[in-house]
Scaffold this motif. Sequence first.
Motif, PDB file in Angstrom:
ATOM      1  N   VAL A 187     131.732  42.181  62.889  1.00 30.68           N
ATOM      2  CA  VAL A 187     131.392  40.451  62.714  1.00 30.68           C
ATOM      3  C   VAL A 187     132.401  39.685  61.524  1.00 30.68           C
ATOM      4  CG1 VAL A 187     130.541  38.442  62.759  1.00 30.68           C
ATOM      5  CG2 VAL A 187     130.194  39.940  64.548  1.00 30.68           C
ATOM      6  N   ASP A 188     132.792  38.781  61.730  1.00 27.35           N
ATOM      7  CA  ASP A 188     133.544  38.612  60.149  1.00 27.35           C
ATOM      8  C   ASP A 188     131.788  37.617  59.058  1.00 27.35           C
ATOM      9  OD1 ASP A 188     135.052  37.492  57.884  1.00 27.35           O
ATOM     10  OD2 ASP A 188     136.716  36.903  58.964  1.00 27.35           O
ATOM     11  N   PRO A 189     132.072  37.987  58.480  1.00 24.92           N
ATOM     12  CA  PRO A 189     130.855  37.070  57.453  1.00 24.92           C
ATOM     13  C   PRO A 189     131.500  35.050  57.354  1.00 24.92           C
ATOM     14  CG  PRO A 189     130.846  39.230  56.621  1.00 24.92           C
ATOM     15  CD  PRO A 189     131.797  39.731  57.811  1.00 24.92           C
ATOM     16  N   ALA A 190     132.823  35.849  56.308  1.00 24.16           N
ATOM     17  CA  ALA A 190     133.516  34.133  56.294  1.00 24.16           C
ATOM     18  C   ALA A 190     133.428  33.629  57.641  1.00 24.16           C
ATOM     19  CB  ALA A 190     135.124  34.859  56.395  1.00 24.16           C
ATOM     20  N   ARG A 191     133.385  34.190  59.294  1.00 25.99           N
ATOM     21  CA  ARG A 191     133.450  33.040  60.294  1.00 25.99           C
ATOM     22  C   ARG A 191     131.921  32.849  60.625  1.00 25.99           C
ATOM     23  NH1 ARG A 191     138.283  34.575  63.501  1.00 25.99           N
ATOM     24  NH2 ARG A 191     137.675  32.647  64.563  1.00 25.99           N
ATOM     25  N   VAL A 192     131.126  32.778  60.265  1.00 20.81           N
ATOM     26  CA  VAL A 192     129.756  32.653  60.341  1.00 20.81           C
ATOM     27  C   VAL A 192     129.522  31.907  58.827  1.00 20.81           C
ATOM     28  CG1 VAL A 192     129.690  33.871  62.181  1.00 20.81           C
ATOM     29  CG2 VAL A 192     128.733  34.828  60.005  1.00 20.81           C
ATOM     30  N   ASP A 193     128.263  30.750  58.994  1.00 20.59           N
ATOM     31  CA  ASP A 193     127.679  30.606  57.756  1.00 20.59           C
ATOM     32  C   ASP A 193     125.695  31.456  57.457  1.00 20.59           C
ATOM     33  OD1 ASP A 193     128.617  28.180  56.966  1.00 20.59           O
ATOM     34  OD2 ASP A 193     128.113  27.511  59.455  1.00 20.59           O
ATOM     35  N   ALA A 194     125.385  32.074  58.552  1.00 21.68           N
ATOM     36  CA  ALA A 194     124.259  33.113  58.287  1.00 21.68           C
ATOM     37  C   ALA A 194     124.745  34.553  59.322  1.00 21.68           C
ATOM     38  CB  ALA A 194     123.020  32.443  58.308  1.00 21.68           C
ATOM     39  N   GLY A 195     124.787  35.854  58.811  1.00 22.73           N
ATOM     40  CA  GLY A 195     124.341  36.703  59.550  1.00 22.73           C
ATOM     41  C   GLY A 195     123.544  37.436  58.926  1.00 22.73           C
ATOM     42  N   PHE A 196     122.735  38.020  59.776  1.00 22.91           N
ATOM     43  CA  PHE A 196     121.313  38.845  59.019  1.00 22.91           C
ATOM     44  C   PHE A 196     121.513  39.700  59.960  1.00 22.91           C
ATOM     45  CE2 PHE A 196     119.544  35.582  62.035  1.00 22.91           C
ATOM     46  CZ  PHE A 196     118.968  36.225  62.664  1.00 22.91           C
ATOM     47  N   PHE A 197     120.471  40.884  58.884  1.00 29.75           N
ATOM     48  CA  PHE A 197     120.185  42.145  59.178  1.00 29.75           C
ATOM     49  C   PHE A 197     119.071  43.021  58.227  1.00 29.75           C
ATOM     50  CE2 PHE A 197     123.454  43.204  56.283  1.00 29.75           C
ATOM     51  CZ  PHE A 197     122.983  44.033  55.261  1.00 29.75           C
ATOM     52  N   SER A 198     118.333  43.693  59.513  1.00 28.96           N
ATOM     53  CA  SER A 198     117.168  44.538  58.566  1.00 28.96           C
ATOM     54  C   SER A 198     117.485  46.238  58.793  1.00 28.96           C
ATOM     55  CB  SER A 198     115.850  44.424  59.571  1.00 28.96           C
ATOM     56  OG  SER A 198     116.454  44.909  61.243  1.00 28.96           O
ATOM     57  N   ILE A 199     116.697  46.956  57.832  1.00 27.31           N
ATOM     58  CA  ILE A 199     117.534  48.235  57.343  1.00 27.31           C
ATOM     59  C   ILE A 199     116.805  49.398  58.477  1.00 27.31           C
ATOM     60  CG2 ILE A 199     117.990  47.275  54.619  1.00 27.31           C
ATOM     61  CD1 ILE A 199     115.749  49.003  53.948  1.00 27.31           C
ATOM     62  N   GLN A 200     116.340  48.991  59.409  1.00 20.88           N
ATOM     63  CA  GLN A 200     115.799  49.781  59.675  1.00 20.88           C
ATOM     64  C   GLN A 200     116.376  50.567  61.049  1.00 20.88           C
ATOM     65  OE1 GLN A 200     114.574  46.735  59.925  1.00 20.88           O
ATOM     66  NE2 GLN A 200     113.028  46.403  61.263  1.00 20.88           N
ATOM     67  N   LYS A 201     117.405  49.503  60.903  1.00 27.57           N
ATOM     68  CA  LYS A 201     117.728  49.949  62.374  1.00 27.57           C
ATOM     69  C   LYS A 201     119.834  50.662  61.836  1.00 27.57           C
ATOM     70  CE  LYS A 201     116.018  46.353  64.937  1.00 27.57           C
ATOM     71  NZ  LYS A 201     114.823  46.834  66.569  1.00 27.57           N
ATOM     72  N   ALA A 202     120.581  50.312  62.402  1.00 27.08           N
ATOM     73  CA  ALA A 202     121.777  50.997  61.909  1.00 27.08           C
ATOM     74  C   ALA A 202     121.945  51.322  60.528  1.00 27.08           C
ATOM     75  CB  ALA A 202     122.996  49.931  62.293  1.00 27.08           C
ATOM     76  N   PHE A 203     121.755  50.963  59.590  1.00 26.20           N
ATOM     77  CA  PHE A 203     121.519  51.862  58.237  1.00 26.20           C
ATOM     78  C   PHE A 203     120.164  52.874  57.828  1.00 26.20           C
ATOM     79  CE2 PHE A 203     123.915  47.706  57.657  1.00 26.20           C
ATOM     80  CZ  PHE A 203     124.577  47.949  56.749  1.00 26.20           C
ATOM     81  N   GLY A 204     120.412  52.895  59.385  1.00 28.20           N
ATOM     82  CA  GLY A 204     118.927  54.456  58.997  1.00 28.20           C
ATOM     83  C   GLY A 204     117.954  54.604  58.193  1.00 28.20           C
ATOM     84  N   LEU A 205     117.495  53.479  57.872  1.00 24.14           N
ATOM     85  CA  LEU A 205     116.426  53.580  56.596  1.00 24.14           C
ATOM     86  C   LEU A 205     114.591  52.664  57.134  1.00 24.14           C
ATOM     87  CD1 LEU A 205     118.422  51.881  53.389  1.00 24.14           C
ATOM     88  CD2 LEU A 205     117.680  53.609  54.028  1.00 24.14           C
ATOM     89  N   PRO A 206     113.382  53.550  56.174  1.00 21.84           N
ATOM     90  CA  PRO A 206     112.608  52.684  56.689  1.00 21.84           C
ATOM     91  C   PRO A 206     112.960  51.443  56.562  1.00 21.84           C
ATOM     92  CG  PRO A 206     112.508  54.785  54.866  1.00 21.84           C
ATOM     93  CD  PRO A 206     114.115  53.969  54.740  1.00 21.84           C
ATOM     94  N   ALA A 207     111.603  51.208  57.405  1.00 18.96           N
ATOM     95  CA  ALA A 207     111.674  49.291  57.475  1.00 18.96           C
ATOM     96  C   ALA A 207     111.508  48.682  56.290  1.00 18.96           C
ATOM     97  CB  ALA A 207     110.834  48.956  58.903  1.00 18.96           C
ATOM     98  N   GLY A 208     110.560  47.552  56.534  1.00 16.06           N
ATOM     99  CA  GLY A 208     110.933  46.850  55.186  1.00 16.06           C
ATOM    100  C   GLY A 208     111.693  45.574  54.695  1.00 16.06           C
ATOM    101  N   LEU A 209     113.052  45.790  54.755  1.00 15.04           N
ATOM    102  CA  LEU A 209     113.586  44.783  54.366  1.00 15.04           C
ATOM    103  C   LEU A 209     114.736  44.047  54.958  1.00 15.04           C
ATOM    104  CD1 LEU A 209     114.770  44.054  50.715  1.00 15.04           C
ATOM    105  CD2 LEU A 209     116.696  46.069  51.497  1.00 15.04           C
ATOM    106  N   GLY A 210     114.624  43.357  54.905  1.00 13.71           N
ATOM    107  CA  GLY A 210     115.834  41.574  55.781  1.00 13.71           C
ATOM    108  C   GLY A 210     117.167  41.306  54.910  1.00 13.71           C
ATOM    109  N   VAL A 211     118.251  40.992  55.190  1.00 15.85           N
ATOM    110  CA  VAL A 211     119.027  40.765  54.249  1.00 15.85           C
ATOM    111  C   VAL A 211     120.226  39.636  55.432  1.00 15.85           C
ATOM    112  CG1 VAL A 211     121.246  41.604  53.270  1.00 15.85           C
ATOM    113  CG2 VAL A 211     119.626  43.387  53.333  1.00 15.85           C
ATOM    114  N   ILE A 212     120.622  38.310  54.961  1.00 15.68           N
ATOM    115  CA  ILE A 212     120.791  36.986  54.569  1.00 15.68           C
ATOM    116  C   ILE A 212     122.515  37.060  53.852  1.00 15.68           C
ATOM    117  CG2 ILE A 212     120.824  34.965  55.369  1.00 15.68           C
ATOM    118  CD1 ILE A 212     118.128  34.331  54.426  1.00 15.68           C
TER     119      ILE A 212
END
Length: 374
Positions: A187-212
């Motif tokens: 998904v191209d960030p330039a084609r949407v106004d907000a894309g967001f995720f949290s790090i405990q899934k596809a980034f394989g990290l402990p929970a506790g951080l979201g990114v917009i």
Amino acid sequence: MSATPPIAFTTGPSQLHPLVADELAAAASDGTLSDSHRSPRFRSQVARTVEALRALLDIPPDHRVLFCASASEAMERIVQGTVRDRSLHLVNGAFARRFHRISQNLGFAASAIERPDGEGYDADHPLPGIDAPGSEGPPQLVAMTQNETSTGVRIRPDAIHALADRVRAAGALAAVDLVSGWPVEAVDPARVDAGFFSIQKAFGLPAGLGVIVASPALVERSRALQTAGRSVGGYQHLPALADAADGSQTVATPNMLGIRLLGRVAEDYLERGIDAIRAETDGKARALWDAIDDLPGLHPFVRGADADRIRSRTILVVETEPSADPVRAALRDRGFLVSDGYGPWKGRQLRIANFPSHSPEAMEALIRALRDSA
């Protein structure tokens, strides 16, 4: 000597990225975890993580990377920060439903285009209020869930782009939940106004951080509401997050360890190559589905003529007959953890994560265990 921990094919938190252990030790020994979040060293770390994410996700220079506590908080920040009175939501699972409910709970007129769990949306799906604005005008925000973690159904990236084009042409903002999609889904960030995720899934990290990942239009819409006297949040609102991001800072003390780890994993993914990661993810998914086809009592939850297009590549949902519980228990005994069905599907489904932290060899071992357990 401690026993070997199970391999976590759970949908989040999930299997940790291999570099986490060494990075935790390094962070504990080099003093960075005692730094102020205003310190030059930590601001340098924020900048490094943002730079890696920009390269990995192809984030445009004018888009900001904002940090919050979770993807659920990201939903709330986006809705409260941009909606004047109306939002529209594509709802086909529990997390899309959460996005919708947040808008309702904030007092907005939040309408929903609902599909049954396990069904998706095409590029030309009707968008009431966008395709033909009514007397009340179009919604200010249209919310989509690209990869529904509760049911394993996806909206293809090209369909996300086409839907967002229509939304933005009508003067609304397009927000996309990519919690279990990025960075695998293109998904191209330039084609949407907000894309967001949290790090405990596809980034394989402990929970506790979201990114917009926020477009200029998203931030400016929030500033305009604020200037007009509307509340866009109490403290960590979008304008404040954006102002802090411009200086490689955060509004309040963030998950400093999470930001550091995220940067290291993003750098690792860049070294591996995003195309290679996506191809590997597809190969692992195909291997699992080929095995499921041969196992009695198990079949994909997302099925039908268009299943290959709308079935998630990262959340593989298997329906079981009669119960998922014995299969999950047998897998656990063999050293593999998989998630239960979500909400009404509890006890009736297996949800198997397929993230970059899951090696092809681990997936092959899980498939062998499934054959022994089913």
